[in-house]
Scaffold this active site. Structure first.
Site, short mmCIF file in Angstrom:
data_model
loop_
_atom_site.label_atom_id
_atom_site.label_comp_id
_atom_site.label_asym_id
_atom_site.label_seq_id
_atom_site.Cartn_x
_atom_site.Cartn_y
_atom_site.Cartn_z
N LYS A 35 0.80 -1.17 -0.02
CA LYS A 35 -0.06 -0.07 0.03
C LYS A 35 0.97 1.35 0.01
O LYS A 35 0.51 2.04 -0.71
CB LYS A 35 -1.04 0.05 1.00
CG LYS A 35 -0.29 0.02 2.53
CD LYS A 35 -1.45 -0.17 3.68
CE LYS A 35 -0.51 -0.10 4.93
NZ LYS A 35 -1.26 -0.84 6.11
N ARG A 128 -7.62 -1.02 17.28
CA ARG A 128 -7.82 -0.63 15.89
C ARG A 128 -9.12 -1.77 15.66
O ARG A 128 -10.03 -1.92 16.38
CB ARG A 128 -6.85 -0.49 14.93
CG ARG A 128 -7.14 0.48 13.77
CD ARG A 128 -6.16 0.68 12.98
NE ARG A 128 -5.81 -0.63 11.94
CZ ARG A 128 -4.61 -0.74 11.07
NH1 ARG A 128 -4.03 0.23 10.91
NH2 ARG A 128 -4.67 -1.77 10.28
C1 LIG Z 1 -0.34 -1.54 6.83
C2 LIG Z 1 -0.88 -2.92 7.20
C3 LIG Z 1 0.31 -3.57 7.56
C4 LIG Z 1 1.70 -3.47 7.57
O1 LIG Z 1 2.31 -2.48 8.44
P1 LIG Z 1 3.72 -2.11 8.47
O2 LIG Z 1 3.93 -1.57 9.76
O3 LIG Z 1 4.06 -1.16 7.36
O4 LIG Z 1 4.64 -3.58 8.35
C5 LIG Z 1 -0.14 -5.02 7.99
N1 LIG Z 1 -1.50 -5.35 8.36
C6 LIG Z 1 -2.50 -4.51 8.33
C7 LIG Z 1 -3.61 -4.90 8.64
C8 LIG Z 1 -2.09 -3.27 7.44
O5 LIG Z 1 -2.98 -2.30 7.36
#
Ligand SMILES: *Cc1c(COP(=O)(O)O)cnc(C)c1O
Length: 352
Positions: A35, A128
């Site tokens: 993303k 969250r």
């Molecule tokens: C963005 C996201 C990740 C990745 O997080 P990082 O800290 O960049 O490794 C993993 N799981 C979910 C649900 C996310 O939204």
């Protein structure tokens, strides 16, 4: 054209392979999170053969871009109820926490003649997304009534909203809940997903609960930094991305504005340190493309003074370089600036 963000694909591939290999010793498969670079096709194409289990993204538009890739695709953000048709179409798995949404996913899956696979998110305290641990049992009972849905695992997300650090307790509890539920409901559990880049330190320290078999890794592979404590990870590059911006003005001026100080362009009352007359460079990039606090000049003698929408102001007084108008200043970026730069249509993306 500038500004420009240069992506060194070999360095990114190295980081991913390093993490995949390390995680494999704990039977952990990695989903690489795309993303923050908007699933840029050239980057994504360059990493599918790095031993990763899947690509994962929070936005359905990005999964759509990756539709032709021959690899599993995961939707990370709990789906919007209005996007479920696309989710069934473009995601092999999605992470879920709401029964109404899962019912609608099931409806479209049945229409398409397939099963949609879901990971049930459990909130282990970060507040969250996720079902509260006490309610998981009841939640599964509801999901099992829905046609077209297959429960393929459990996951949690930490260190995002609440800043909660993954440890043996919260991940151990997730593993315990997952195993109990799998047994009770005879579920064919493929994944117990123990979090994001902030969980990696547990792997490095041999502390990750043995039932955890998946991590979803974004930032750590991109920036070479784990996110529980913000430490650099040895063996990983921290300069996969280099941002380049051009100097459009270079002048000696005072360090403190002249006149009565009101508000800056963003409604904040600024404070200035008096450094006397300094050599100020303006580069053509701004808050529309970066966060000034998240830029780190490769020339470490440069200080970032601030930024408005399209201008970033640098103090280059101490630099050993004799900068001129038109010169390019290079920066490393933090996660926030990476996100903005990759998302900004004003920043050219160059993959090398
Ligand atoms: C963005 C996201 C990740 C990745 O997080 P990082 O800290 O960049 O490794 C993993 N799981 C979910 C649900 C996310 O939204």
């Amino acid at each position: 054209m500038y500004p420009q963000i240069v992506v060194n694909l070999e360095k990114y591939r190295h980081n991913i392979k390093y993490l995949v290999e390390k995680c494999a010793t704990f039977n952990i498969k990695n989903w690489i999170v795309t993303k923050s670079f908007c699933a840029h096709p050239e980057i994504v194409n360059g990493i599918v053969d790095c031993g990763i289990d899947a690509v994962a993204d929070s936005r359905i538009q990005n999964l759509k871009k990756m539709r032709d890739l021959n690899i599993k695709k995961i939707l990370l953000r709990v789906p919007m109820i209005d996007e479920v048709e696309d989710v069934v179409e473009y995601a092999d798995y999605s992470l879920n926490s709401e029964i109404e949404t899962i019912k609608k996913l099931g409806k479209y899956a049945v229409e398409k003649g397939i099963n949609h696979k879901i990971i049930i998110m459990v909130d282990m305290g970060d507040l969250r997304e996720g079902v509260w641990p006490d309610n998981v049992d009841e939640f599964i009972q509801e999901v099992l009534k829905i046609d077209g849905i297959e429960i393929k695992g459990f996951g949690t997300n930490l260190t995002c909203y609440g800043g909660v650090i993954p440890d043996e307790n919260n991940l151990g509890r997730l593993a315990e809940i997952s195993m109990d539920m799998a047994k009770k409901f005879s579920l064919d559990i493929e994944y117990i997903s123990g979090g994001n880049s902030s969980s990696y330190y547990l792997v490095e320290n041999n502390r990750i609960p043995k039932e955890i078999n998946n991590l979803r890794l974004g930032e750590i592979a991109l920036l070479g930094r784990e996110t529980a404590f913000g430490n650099r990870v040895e063996g990983l590059y921290d300069d996969v991305f280099v941002l380049k911006a051009q100097i459009v003005e270079l002048k000696n001026k005072p360090s403190v504005p002249i006149g009565t100080i009101g508000m800056d362009a963003f409604g904040n009352k600024p404070h200035y340190e008096d450094r006397g007359i300094i050599k100020r460079a303006i580069v053509a990039i701004g808050r529309q493309d970066i966060n000034p606090d998240g830029l780190f000049p490769l020339d470490s003698d440069i200080d970032i003074l601030g930024a408005s929408s399209d201008h970033t102001i640098l103090d280059v007084t101490r630099s050993k370089m004799d900068y001129k108008v038109g010169d390019i200043i290079e920066f490393k970026v933090d996660y926030g600036s990476l996100l903005k730069a990759m998302t900004s249509e004003y920043v050219e993306k160059r993959v090398i």
